[in-house]
Design a protein around this motif. Structure first.
Motif, PDB file in Angstrom:
ATOM      1  N   PHE A 198     -27.846  38.548   7.738  1.00  0.00           N
ATOM      2  CA  PHE A 198     -28.684  38.800   6.558  1.00  0.00           C
ATOM      3  C   PHE A 198     -27.870  39.195   5.321  1.00  0.00           C
ATOM      4  CE2 PHE A 198     -31.686  39.481  10.074  1.00  0.00           C
ATOM      5  CZ  PHE A 198     -32.631  38.536   9.702  1.00  0.00           C
ATOM      6  N   VAL A 224     -22.422  47.606   5.401  1.00  0.00           N
ATOM      7  CA  VAL A 224     -22.806  48.084   6.740  1.00  0.00           C
ATOM      8  C   VAL A 224     -22.070  47.255   7.781  1.00  0.00           C
ATOM      9  CG1 VAL A 224     -24.751  48.555   8.268  1.00  0.00           C
ATOM     10  CG2 VAL A 224     -25.097  48.612   5.811  1.00  0.00           C
ATOM     11  N   MET A 225     -21.970  45.966   7.504  1.00  0.00           N
ATOM     12  CA  MET A 225     -21.313  45.066   8.447  1.00  0.00           C
ATOM     13  C   MET A 225     -19.866  45.476   8.679  1.00  0.00           C
ATOM     14  SD  MET A 225     -20.630  41.022   8.067  1.00  0.00           S
ATOM     15  CE  MET A 225     -19.186  41.275   7.060  1.00  0.00           C
ATOM     16  N   MET A 260     -24.749  48.998  17.971  1.00  0.00           N
ATOM     17  CA  MET A 260     -23.751  48.801  16.918  1.00  0.00           C
ATOM     18  C   MET A 260     -23.379  47.320  16.805  1.00  0.00           C
ATOM     19  SD  MET A 260     -22.546  50.733  14.720  1.00  0.00           S
ATOM     20  CE  MET A 260     -22.902  52.327  15.411  1.00  0.00           C
ATOM     21  N   ILE A 314     -26.188  45.576  15.133  1.00  0.00           N
ATOM     22  CA  ILE A 314     -26.140  45.866  13.695  1.00  0.00           C
ATOM     23  C   ILE A 314     -25.111  44.949  13.023  1.00  0.00           C
ATOM     24  CG2 ILE A 314     -25.378  47.604  11.991  1.00  0.00           C
ATOM     25  CD1 ILE A 314     -26.701  49.731  13.751  1.00  0.00           C
ATOM     26  N   LEU A 331     -25.519  44.609   2.189  1.00  0.00           N
ATOM     27  CA  LEU A 331     -25.498  44.719   3.652  1.00  0.00           C
ATOM     28  C   LEU A 331     -24.104  44.505   4.230  1.00  0.00           C
ATOM     29  CD1 LEU A 331     -28.681  43.016   5.109  1.00  0.00           C
ATOM     30  CD2 LEU A 331     -27.927  45.341   5.416  1.00  0.00           C
ATOM     31  N   TYR A 332     -23.286  43.763   3.518  1.00  0.00           N
ATOM     32  CA  TYR A 332     -21.938  43.495   4.027  1.00  0.00           C
ATOM     33  C   TYR A 332     -21.141  44.795   4.209  1.00  0.00           C
ATOM     34  CZ  TYR A 332     -20.355  44.065  -0.802  1.00  0.00           C
ATOM     35  OH  TYR A 332     -20.093  44.567  -2.043  1.00  0.00           O
ATOM     36  N   LEU A 353     -26.557  41.350  12.922  1.00  0.00           N
ATOM     37  CA  LEU A 353     -27.688  41.216  11.987  1.00  0.00           C
ATOM     38  C   LEU A 353     -27.248  41.335  10.533  1.00  0.00           C
ATOM     39  CD1 LEU A 353     -30.656  43.104  13.673  1.00  0.00           C
ATOM     40  CD2 LEU A 353     -30.379  40.677  13.355  1.00  0.00           C
ATOM     41  N   THR A 354     -26.399  42.323  10.271  1.00  0.00           N
ATOM     42  CA  THR A 354     -25.941  42.485   8.888  1.00  0.00           C
ATOM     43  C   THR A 354     -25.056  41.309   8.484  1.00  0.00           C
ATOM     44  OG1 THR A 354     -24.227  43.938   9.744  1.00  0.00           O
ATOM     45  CG2 THR A 354     -26.108  44.989   8.675  1.00  0.00           C
TER      46      THR A 354
END
Lengths: 657, 453
Positions: free
Chosen positions: B43, B55-56, B33, B36, B52-53, B39-40
């Motif tokens: 990227f 997910v972040m 987690m 994740i 993606l933000y 990375l999010t």
């Protein structure tokens, strides 16, 4: 830890739906979920896993190359979009392998090669959750508006975390926590988006103010072009169909018509120009015959550019831009596109399409009025015809003024323009153009201020006209005989002076040409090749793939449902011990593949916490082993009794667990 | 230079602590987690290109909520008993049990047990003085940063990596026994310092720990091969003073005769019955013994980079110690460490376990040569019936030592180790004219080379 059933499949479908590759996703889901149904497994060695990682690496490299060739600026997005497909060989290999996990060293080339130097223990990981994350990441490349993406992300997080939740706490507590997380997440992403917008705006404004010239700005200050002139960077490469050696061509970029406080402003709005079937053809103005033609190559500035074009553009073809707009003063600007853009321009050579004069074209600021009135009176512009005025002004600037890049501010005068006209009598093109435009307005002729480039340098190296930054130029546009025309009063010696002042570097030119050729190869030749032979590029990749898998015969396949297997299954059913194993596995005590029944029972006995059951299980195993490995006997009374015992034990276990 | 090394050492020390803490406090799902989130975050920076933000933010709040919940105090009162086997062997699975008694007043569920072992981090001096076996193959950067050396020393000191154990429910007041296993990778003592009980939070991402001190240890013996005892055609030799003089401890029961007391005779040898009858002091005399005595000479003067050879030498020595019948002969183990060591076993002088324990803890000696053993060996050669020499190479000093044994007419089996086939051939060429029984063994192929009669 393995992902829950249908978890990966659903995520893959979501990815396919989002990035519009649903059919591919369905195919991948079919393969992945088949691993749960089909019992065939492959005994993959670390070297076999290495091969699958290699395949994915080749696919990754191939995708990067293709993406950079086709659309360099979108390469990261293209890569992101195809991630699940690129890494599919790895997840596929894991799902169909007997062990169901991968050695971590397969992902590191150095670790594989320096096997003798490895003193770490083998670490095996399950990549299914990582793959699921890649799918979610990839789906984000679709950039879906609204809350659909967030909703599914929430669902996948809840689903993925469900099986690792702590069983110690009540379920309601876990649900409450997840609800809080999802609500906070939703609010958070809204806030992040808002903050992102603010930061982005702030960065753009800061960057524009201090570091870059916004190509779309609607004003220019005296001195800006003077700054540009200190660079010999090639900004345009032009080929004229009717090129006459030694002739200079004015390439118009922007036109301004309101002058206030040493700044020129343009208030005209822009209208989009429609492209024909996205073919790169842009009809700017109604057609006229016979048009002249020129081809130019240029690069975008922050994804935008105001085109520098000859007067009277009819249409532009072969220009791959996302958006193209123009205003009434024939300023054409574009947005989005490859880093190097080609434009084939058809033009008339005269400013036929510029909008007729508006009040701003005759406006003179009060501050500049006294000086201009005095000058007009001195030149006797009042009683002259339009042609005589033009001739007088041109003669005045040619005879009494000189060209220089040294700016001296406004001196003791009220404005820099007044200082230029009466004191220094020297300046660069911006001063000449401004003074000319305002003097023409003073004489009652509508005039505008135009900026752009003057193309005059033929490069023998490149075989085309190159336009450098130092060729940035400003001139006046005058409305005479019912038509706008260029009126440049800057002394012609300025080109020689600029050339002397800003020396060109052969090495820099060579490098620039090399960069241009490479870009051309990538964007023009590469794209054409990709369009024609793109599919053939898959061939070498496929060949590598084939070579990597050539030795796949060495991979041992384990079939569970072989003919002998079915007989075994019959036996298993008969003994019933496998039912107990199945039951215990369902209750959270699965037997590891390498584990013997005896060691398995020994391991789980503390968890069962019932001596009677443990003793029964040991007895049942003993009987099972006798029957399974002992001499084959016909079904006797003892066997039937044993079966009954096992069934009773099974019932007892199911009741207890 | 030293400043850089100090800085690197400090960094490794610190990051080892951080990594250890993370392993104990964050579950694999929690680690994923956090990855994740990072990375999010990287990227998804461009909010206008991807979503993606989103997910972040979800991963961020998951981590925050879970970390917050893991702060809820966790107190556990348990009694822990390790039931460890006496010995373990390098590369062989060890099964052991842990008994846990729940002394709290409530049922404990979902607990994970981590075994605590002694801190494996080396000190700066050890880091600088030791070398990793494959250091010569590393690139200049790796040799400079000493990272692999650090990892090697940590692994070596740690002996084995112990996996966490998911415990069944701990009923109030009851004792449960769980079985765990590990595979030791290095010989020596593995010290257990306690047990850490971890409890994941409700989301299963972070854990709260409770440590209990409990010291225990297990001896990891060197890897041993099933070798036949060497046929040295040795004969029994007269040993004046018998076995009791073979070592500083022990005595012989081989009674010979009685004689009158002479001053200086040990009082314990007075024959009291005769004294009671006659009133004279009479002393018991014991017979001197004839028995076989072997010398096992281990070459410990091996540089760090030849660690593999040294380990193989220790394994071969341990294999011969293990295969000797303790009742038949006395075995003297000789090697050079900080000083010269000589230990005897067999015929009532202690079992081979003691020698194996010594071999488990023997370290290569950097500042001495095998010739340091010469004096000890010279004095003992008359008593020795046969010698087994395990040499790490074939240099002048090895030649000299073997010549000395040969001149003393002591039958000997000389085992010379080589890292690779090329080295093996070279040593075979060097030793081809020798009259002694010399076996050149390639590391990793011991059994093949020594099982041949």
């Amino acid at each position: 830890m393995k992902t829950p059933q249908f978890f990966l499949g659903t995520i893959l479908l979501f990815w396919g739906w989002q990035v519009e590759l649903l059919w591919i996703a369905i195919f991948l889901v079919f393969i992945l979920e088949a691993a749960r149904v089909v019992k065939t497994r492959f005994e993959l060695q670390p070297s076999d896993f290495n091969k699958f990682v290699d395949i994915s690496t080749v696919l990754l490299a191939g995708t990067i190359i293709l993406a950079l060739t086709v659309e360099a600026e979108k390469a990261s997005l293209i890569l992101l979009r195809w991630l699940p497909l690129i890494f599919f060989p790895i997840i596929g290999a894991q799902e169909f392998s007997a062990e169901g996990r991968m050695d971590i060293k397969s992902f590191f080339l150095a670790a594989r090669k320096k096997a003798e130097m490895r003193f770490y223990e083998t670490k095996k990981i399950d990549v299914s959750y990582i793959y699921a994350f890649f799918c979610i990441m990839s789906a984000a490349s679709a950039n879906t508006k609204g809350s659909v993406y967030f909703f599914f992300v929430g669902v996948f997080f809840v689903w993925g975390l469900w099986q690792i939740r702590s069983r110690r706490h009540p379920l309601a507590g876990w649900i409450l926590c997840m609800v809080i997380v999802v609500i906070l997440g939703y609010q958070g992403q809204t806030a992040v988006r808002a903050v992102g917008h603010k930061i982005s705006n702030w960065i753009i404004s800061y960057y524009t103010r201090y570091h870059a010239v916004d190509p779309f700005k609607t004003y220019t200050a005296l001195g800006e072009i003077g700054d540009l002139k200190f660079s010999d960077e090639i900004v345009l490469r032009v080929s004229f169909e009717d090129y006459i050696p030694g002739k200079s061509y004015l390439l118009h970029s922007t036109t301004y018509n309101r002058f206030t406080s040493s700044n020129w402003f343009a208030k005209q709005g822009f209208e989009p120009i429609e492209s024909k079937n996205n073919s790169g053809f842009w009809q700017v103005n109604p057609s006229r015959d016979p048009p002249l033609k020129m081809t130019q190559y240029f690069r975008l500035n922050n994804g935008k550019r105001v085109l520098s074009l000859p007067p009277g553009v009819i249409h532009i073809s072969e220009m791959k831009a996302g958006r193209c707009e123009k205003n009434t003063m024939q300023v054409i600007r574009i947005e989005e596109g490859p880093s190097l853009i080609k434009a084939v321009v058809s033009y008339t050579g005269s400013s036929l399409y510029d909008a007729h004069p508006v009040p701003d074209d005759t406006f003179i600021p009060i501050k500049e009025k006294p000086a201009l009135e005095a000058l007009a009176q001195k030149l006797g512009l009042e009683n002259k015809t339009e042609q005589e005025i033009l001739k007088t002004i041109h003669g005045f600037f040619s005879s009494e003024f000189s060209y220089t890049l040294k700016l001296k501010g406004k001196g003791k005068r009220q404005t820099p323009l007044e200082n230029f006209l009466f004191n220094t009598k020297a300046g660069h093109c911006e001063f000449f153009a401004t003074a000319t435009a305002l003097l023409l307005r003073q004489a009652g002729i509508p005039a505008r201020y135009a900026t752009g480039f003057i193309s005059h340098e033929y490069s023998t190296l490149e075989g085309q006209v190159v336009v450098r930054m130092r060729d940035a130029h400003a001139w006046a546009k005058v409305f005479v005989n019912g038509q706008w025309q260029n009126f440049d009063t800057t002394p012609p010696s300025f080109l020689t002076l600029d050339r002397e002042k800003i020396q060109t570097s052969l090495m820099q030119d060579l490098l620039s040409f090399l960069g241009f050729k490479l870009s051309l190869l990538r964007h023009e030749t590469g794209t054409r090749l990709m369009e024609r032979y793109g599919l053939w590029l898959i061939l070498p990749l496929g060949l590598i793939l084939f070579l990597r898998l050539r030795k796949s015969g060495q991979i041992k396949r384990i079939r569970e449902q072989s003919p002998s297997g079915s007989r075994k299954k019959g036996k298993e059913r008969a003994t019933g011990f496998y039912r107990i194993e199945e039951l215990l596995a369902q209750k959270g005590h699965p037997r590891d593949p390498h584990e013997t029944y005896a060691s398995w029972l020994k391991r789980i006995s503390p968890y069962l916490d019932n001596r009677e059951i443990t003793a029964h299980l040991s007895l049942a195993l003993e009987h099972h082993n006798q029957w399974r490995f002992g001499r084959p006997k016909p079904m006797d009374r003892h066997k039937r009794k044993l079966d009954k015992e096992v069934i009773a034990l099974w019932e007892k276990l199911s009741a207890m667990l | 230079m030293i400043m850089t090394t100090r800085f690197l050492y400090g960094s490794y020390f610190f990051f080892h602590s951080v990594s250890f803490w993370l392993k104990r406090h964050v579950t694999p799902a929690g680690t994923l987690m956090m990855v994740i989130f990072v990375l999010t975050g990287i990227f998804g920076l461009n909010l206008f290109k991807t979503t993606l933000y989103q997910v972040m933010t979800v991963s961020f709040f998951l981590v925050c909520v879970s970390a917050g919940l893991s702060l809820i105090p966790f107190r556990l009162k348990v009694k822990v008993t390790h039931i460890l086997p006496e010995y373990a062997t390098v590369g062989e699975k060890v099964l052991y049990s842990v008994e846990i008694t729940n002394l709290t007043l409530k049922l404990q569920k979902g607990i994970i047990l981590y075994e605590d072992t002694a801190d494996p981090r080396p000190d700066l001096k050890t880091l600088l003085s030791n070398k990793e076996p494959y250091e010569r193959l590393r690139n200049a950067w790796d040799r400079k940063t000493l990272y692999y050396r650090w990892v090697w020393l940590c692994l070596k000191a740690g002996k084995a990596s112990l996996k966490p154990l998911k415990l069944p429910d701990l009923p109030v007041g009851e004792t449960i026994r769980v079985t765990s296993e590990f595979v030791p990778n290095f010989r020596g003592y593995l010290h257990f310092t306690g047990a850490t009980f971890a409890r994941p939070d409700i989301l299963g991402l972070f854990m709260r720990c409770c440590c209990i001190k409990k010291r225990d240890k297990i001896l990891v013996l060197p890897k041993r091969y099933s070798l036949e005892p060497p046929d040295l055609q040795s004969k029994r030799l007269y040993h004046p003073g018998g076995v009791n003089l073979a070592s500083s401890i022990g005595n012989s029961d081989e009674f010979m005769s009685l004689r009158y007391y002479r001053p200086g005779d040990p009082l314990r040898n007075i024959h009291w019955r005769t004294f009671a009858r006659t009133g004279e002091l009479v002393i018991k005399e014991f017979e001197d013994e004839f028995f076989v005595r072997y010398a096992l000479i281990l070459d410990t003067c091996v540089p760090w980079e030849r660690e593999a050879v040294f380990e193989e030498a220790v394994s071969i020595a341990a294999s011969y110690v293990a295969c000797m019948e303790p009742g038949d002969a006395i075995l003297d183990l000789m090697f050079a460490g900080h000083k010269i060591y000589s230990f005897s076993s067999g015929r009532g002088l202690g079992g081979s376990e003691k020698i194996l324990e010594i071999l488990s803890c023997v370290e290569p000696c950097q500042d001495k040569t095998i010739l340091e053993l010469k004096a000890t060996l010279e004095s003992g050669l008359k008593r020795i019936s046969g010698a087994i020499c395990v040499f790490s190479g074939w240099e002048k000093e090895h030649e000299e030592l073997s010549r000395m044994i040969h001149e003393a007419l002591v039958p000997a089996l000389i085992i010379v180790l080589a890292e690779d086939p090329l080295k093996k051939e070279e040593i075979q060429f060097k030793t081809r004219g020798s009259d002694q029984k010399i076996r050149v063994v390639q590391t990793g192929r011991v059994w093949e080379a020594l099982s041949i009669p």
